[in-house]
Write a protein that holds these residues in place. Structure first.
Motif, PDB file in Angstrom:
ATOM      1  N   ASP A   1       0.968  -1.193  -0.098  1.00  0.00           N
ATOM      2  CA  ASP A   1       0.126  -0.083   0.006  1.00  0.00           C
ATOM      3  C   ASP A   1       0.837   1.412   0.068  1.00  0.00           C
ATOM      4  O   ASP A   1       0.823   2.181   0.771  1.00  0.00           O
ATOM      5  N   GLY A   2       1.888   1.207  -0.909  1.00  0.00           N
ATOM      6  CA  GLY A   2       2.549   2.454  -1.065  1.00  0.00           C
ATOM      7  C   GLY A   2       3.775   2.577  -0.054  1.00  0.00           C
ATOM      8  O   GLY A   2       4.152   3.772   0.318  1.00  0.00           O
ATOM      9  N   SER A   3       4.567   1.366   0.213  1.00  0.00           N
ATOM     10  CA  SER A   3       5.728   1.459   1.125  1.00  0.00           C
ATOM     11  C   SER A   3       6.925   2.335   0.359  1.00  0.00           C
ATOM     12  O   SER A   3       6.974   2.287  -0.761  1.00  0.00           O
ATOM     13  N   THR A   4       7.514   2.874   1.494  1.00  0.00           N
ATOM     14  CA  THR A   4       8.610   3.782   0.890  1.00  0.00           C
ATOM     15  C   THR A   4       9.906   3.350   1.592  1.00  0.00           C
ATOM     16  O   THR A   4      10.841   3.938   1.363  1.00  0.00           O
ATOM     17  N   ASP A   5       9.969   2.080   2.224  1.00  0.00           N
ATOM     18  CA  ASP A   5      11.027   1.746   3.161  1.00  0.00           C
ATOM     19  C   ASP A   5      11.527   0.409   2.247  1.00  0.00           C
ATOM     20  O   ASP A   5      11.390   0.313   0.904  1.00  0.00           O
ATOM     21  N   ASP A   6      12.106  -0.442   2.902  1.00  0.00           N
ATOM     22  CA  ASP A   6      12.775  -1.497   2.201  1.00  0.00           C
ATOM     23  C   ASP A   6      11.733  -2.751   2.083  1.00  0.00           C
ATOM     24  O   ASP A   6      12.263  -3.822   1.642  1.00  0.00           O
ATOM     25  N   THR A   7      10.528  -2.584   2.464  1.00  0.00           N
ATOM     26  CA  THR A   7       9.646  -3.659   2.510  1.00  0.00           C
ATOM     27  C   THR A   7       9.341  -4.347   1.093  1.00  0.00           C
ATOM     28  O   THR A   7       9.343  -5.490   0.879  1.00  0.00           O
ATOM     29  N   LEU A   8       9.332  -3.577   0.136  1.00  0.00           N
ATOM     30  CA  LEU A   8       9.086  -4.015  -1.204  1.00  0.00           C
ATOM     31  C   LEU A   8      10.288  -4.886  -1.992  1.00  0.00           C
ATOM     32  O   LEU A   8      10.286  -5.877  -2.623  1.00  0.00           O
ATOM     33  N   ALA A   9      11.595  -4.328  -1.667  1.00  0.00           N
ATOM     34  CA  ALA A   9      12.842  -5.140  -1.860  1.00  0.00           C
ATOM     35  C   ALA A   9      12.925  -6.381  -1.382  1.00  0.00           C
ATOM     36  O   ALA A   9      13.390  -7.306  -1.890  1.00  0.00           O
ATOM     37  N   ALA A  10      12.422  -6.470   0.059  1.00  0.00           N
ATOM     38  CA  ALA A  10      12.640  -7.726   0.785  1.00  0.00           C
ATOM     39  C   ALA A  10      11.577  -8.495   0.010  1.00  0.00           C
ATOM     40  O   ALA A  10      11.798  -9.951   0.105  1.00  0.00           O
ATOM     41  N   VAL A  11      10.350  -8.253  -0.463  1.00  0.00           N
ATOM     42  CA  VAL A  11       9.445  -9.137  -0.732  1.00  0.00           C
ATOM     43  C   VAL A  11       9.816  -9.671  -2.228  1.00  0.00           C
ATOM     44  O   VAL A  11       9.768 -10.845  -2.460  1.00  0.00           O
ATOM     45  N   ASP A  12      10.470  -8.791  -2.790  1.00  0.00           N
ATOM     46  CA  ASP A  12      11.146  -9.206  -4.099  1.00  0.00           C
ATOM     47  C   ASP A  12      12.180 -10.240  -4.008  1.00  0.00           C
ATOM     48  O   ASP A  12      12.324 -11.154  -4.675  1.00  0.00           O
ATOM     49  N   ALA A  13      13.118  -9.994  -3.061  1.00  0.00           N
ATOM     50  CA  ALA A  13      14.097 -10.737  -2.778  1.00  0.00           C
ATOM     51  C   ALA A  13      13.644 -12.185  -2.261  1.00  0.00           C
ATOM     52  O   ALA A  13      14.109 -13.361  -2.525  1.00  0.00           O
ATOM     53  N   PHE A  14      12.457 -12.325  -1.424  1.00  0.00           N
ATOM     54  CA  PHE A  14      11.976 -13.483  -0.824  1.00  0.00           C
ATOM     55  C   PHE A  14      11.342 -14.354  -1.992  1.00  0.00           C
ATOM     56  O   PHE A  14      11.461 -15.609  -2.262  1.00  0.00           O
ATOM     57  N   ARG A  15      10.817 -13.558  -2.870  1.00  0.00           N
ATOM     58  CA  ARG A  15       9.894 -14.313  -4.056  1.00  0.00           C
ATOM     59  C   ARG A  15      10.763 -14.903  -4.730  1.00  0.00           C
ATOM     60  O   ARG A  15      10.515 -16.290  -5.204  1.00  0.00           O
ATOM     61  N   GLY A  16      12.137 -14.499  -5.400  1.00  0.00           N
ATOM     62  CA  GLY A  16      12.988 -15.226  -6.482  1.00  0.00           C
ATOM     63  C   GLY A  16      11.921 -15.580  -7.507  1.00  0.00           C
ATOM     64  O   GLY A  16      11.298 -14.856  -8.136  1.00  0.00           O
ATOM     65  N   SER A  17      12.250 -16.986  -7.639  1.00  0.00           N
ATOM     66  CA  SER A  17      11.351 -17.481  -8.786  1.00  0.00           C
ATOM     67  C   SER A  17      10.263 -18.315  -8.364  1.00  0.00           C
ATOM     68  O   SER A  17       9.764 -19.067  -9.038  1.00  0.00           O
ATOM     69  N   ARG A  18       9.917 -18.270  -7.010  1.00  0.00           N
ATOM     70  CA  ARG A  18       8.611 -18.826  -6.303  1.00  0.00           C
ATOM     71  C   ARG A  18       7.476 -18.452  -7.166  1.00  0.00           C
ATOM     72  O   ARG A  18       7.112 -17.352  -7.760  1.00  0.00           O
ATOM     73  N   ASP A  19       6.707 -19.438  -7.474  1.00  0.00           N
ATOM     74  CA  ASP A  19       5.249 -19.455  -8.173  1.00  0.00           C
ATOM     75  C   ASP A  19       4.081 -19.290  -7.048  1.00  0.00           C
ATOM     76  O   ASP A  19       2.843 -19.163  -7.282  1.00  0.00           O
ATOM     77  N   ASP A  20       4.585 -19.237  -5.800  1.00  0.00           N
ATOM     78  CA  ASP A  20       3.504 -19.240  -4.776  1.00  0.00           C
ATOM     79  C   ASP A  20       3.125 -17.968  -4.001  1.00  0.00           C
ATOM     80  O   ASP A  20       2.385 -17.640  -3.027  1.00  0.00           O
TER      81      ASP A  20
END
Length: 353
Positions: A115-134
């Motif tokens: 919901d419009g994060s400006t901290d490192d939340t998005l980067a952390a989610v992207d890093a966790f996702r990697g190539s996961r399909d779930d």
């Protein structure tokens, strides 16, 4: 009229441009499956019997590389959908939560709706996702509130069951799976409430006393009406229940920035045929960190005036048939919520309130 049905089928067909605009290939596949599912459901509802009308509706759908509306591609088997709205919760916190959710011993899909994060939340989610399909990530560039974030994911759910978790909560994977299994075993219930814990000052404690009493009444209730009445007395948290996904089609969170879970609490219970309760002594599936960080719920600001809009929106969405029986309970709830909110309304807004 047939021309209106055909026009809507054509509209669904044209909507495939939404699929083409998804830059994430996993979301593109997800949007394709959902659009195909909705198209098939529409045709089956509009023309339940094979014949000229069904053929005419199907003819309105065009096949292309993005959506094969009546193809044979199987959808994945997903047992549990998890929706997590987040805003500036921090990379460490969201990573911890995602690690717990991906360890739930069920076939699970997870939606993080930022919901419009400006901290490192998005980067952390992207890093966790990697190539996961779930794990899916939906982004908003500007904050619109947790309710709207949750609503954004709802049409994309493919799990048989769904649970909504806050980004700063802790989840016990085994306890959450046990709640899902319990609901699956109860063929009459569409919604199951599980115990939670509140963590204040790093010390977990049990549910609020009022919720423990409501749980006890719900566990001992002899009829669906009495069980629903007990559920309505619970605090309107969105993360204390698991539901059959199909029953929540059309059930939404409120549009207000605060108290948006009021509408979900009441309408999810109203939509269920019956509700169930895990025993109050069961292991908590969710630990809610209260006071770990300041949220809109804690603030005293003019936004608190939205309590009235949240109540009006909820009452309108419940409808007269439900309120004919449960209207007094809703009125008590509305009174109590306004009394709770009153000290948080700034002095300059008191007259308007």
């Amino acid at each position: 009229p047939e021309y209106l049905l055909r026009e809507f089928a054509n509209f669904l067909s044209q909507s495939k441009w939404i699929v083409a605009r998804q830059q994430d290939t996993r979301l593109q596949a997800k949007f394709s499956r959902i659009l195909r599912r909705d198209a098939v459901l529409f045709v089956e509802a509009a023309a339940p019997e094979p014949g000229s009308l069904r053929n005419a509706l199907k003819a309105e759908f065009e096949d292309d590389a993005y959506v094969k509306f009546f193809g044979e591609e199987p959808s994945p088997t997903v047992e549990l959908s998890v929706v997590v709205p987040t805003k500036d919760v921090g990379g460490a916190q969201i990573t911890e939560l995602l690690a717990s959710l991906t360890n739930v011993p069920l076939t699970t899909e997870i939606f993080v709706v930022d919901d419009g994060s400006t901290d490192d939340t998005l980067a952390a989610v992207d890093a966790f996702r990697g190539s996961r399909d779930d794990v899916y990530l939906l982004r908003e560039t500007a904050s619109r509130g947790a309710g709207r974030a949750r609503n954004r994911a709802s049409p994309l759910l493919e799990g048989t069951y769904v649970v909504y978790i806050d980004a700063d909560d802790q989840v016990d994977p085994q306890a959450l799976a046990a709640a899902v299994h319990s609901l699956r075993a109860d063929s009459d219930a569409d919604l199951l409430f599980f115990p939670y814990a509140i963590e204040q000052s790093a010390t977990p404690s049990g549910m609020w006393d009022s919720d423990q009493a409501a749980f006890a009444r719900g566990v001992g209730a002899a009829t669906p009406e009495l069980r629903k009445a007990a559920a309505l007395e619970l605090t309107n948290y969105p993360w204390n229940r698991v539901a059959r996904t199909d029953v929540l089609r059309g059930v939404q969170f409120g549009a207000t920035r605060v108290h948006n879970d009021v509408r979900f609490h009441w309408t999810s219970i109203a939509s269920a045929r019956d509700v169930a309760f895990l025993d109050v002594d069961s292991k908590p599936a969710v630990i809610h960190r209260k006071g770990a960080r300041q949220t809109l719920t804690d603030l005293s600001s003019s936004a608190r005036l939205e309590v009235f809009a949240a109540l009006a929106e909820t009452r309108d969405s419940l409808g007269n048939a439900f309120l004919a029986t449960n209207g007094p309970a809703f009125d008590r709830f509305a009174r109590d919520l306004v009394v709770w909110a009153a000290p948080k309304i700034p002095l300059e807004n008191k007259a308007e309130a």
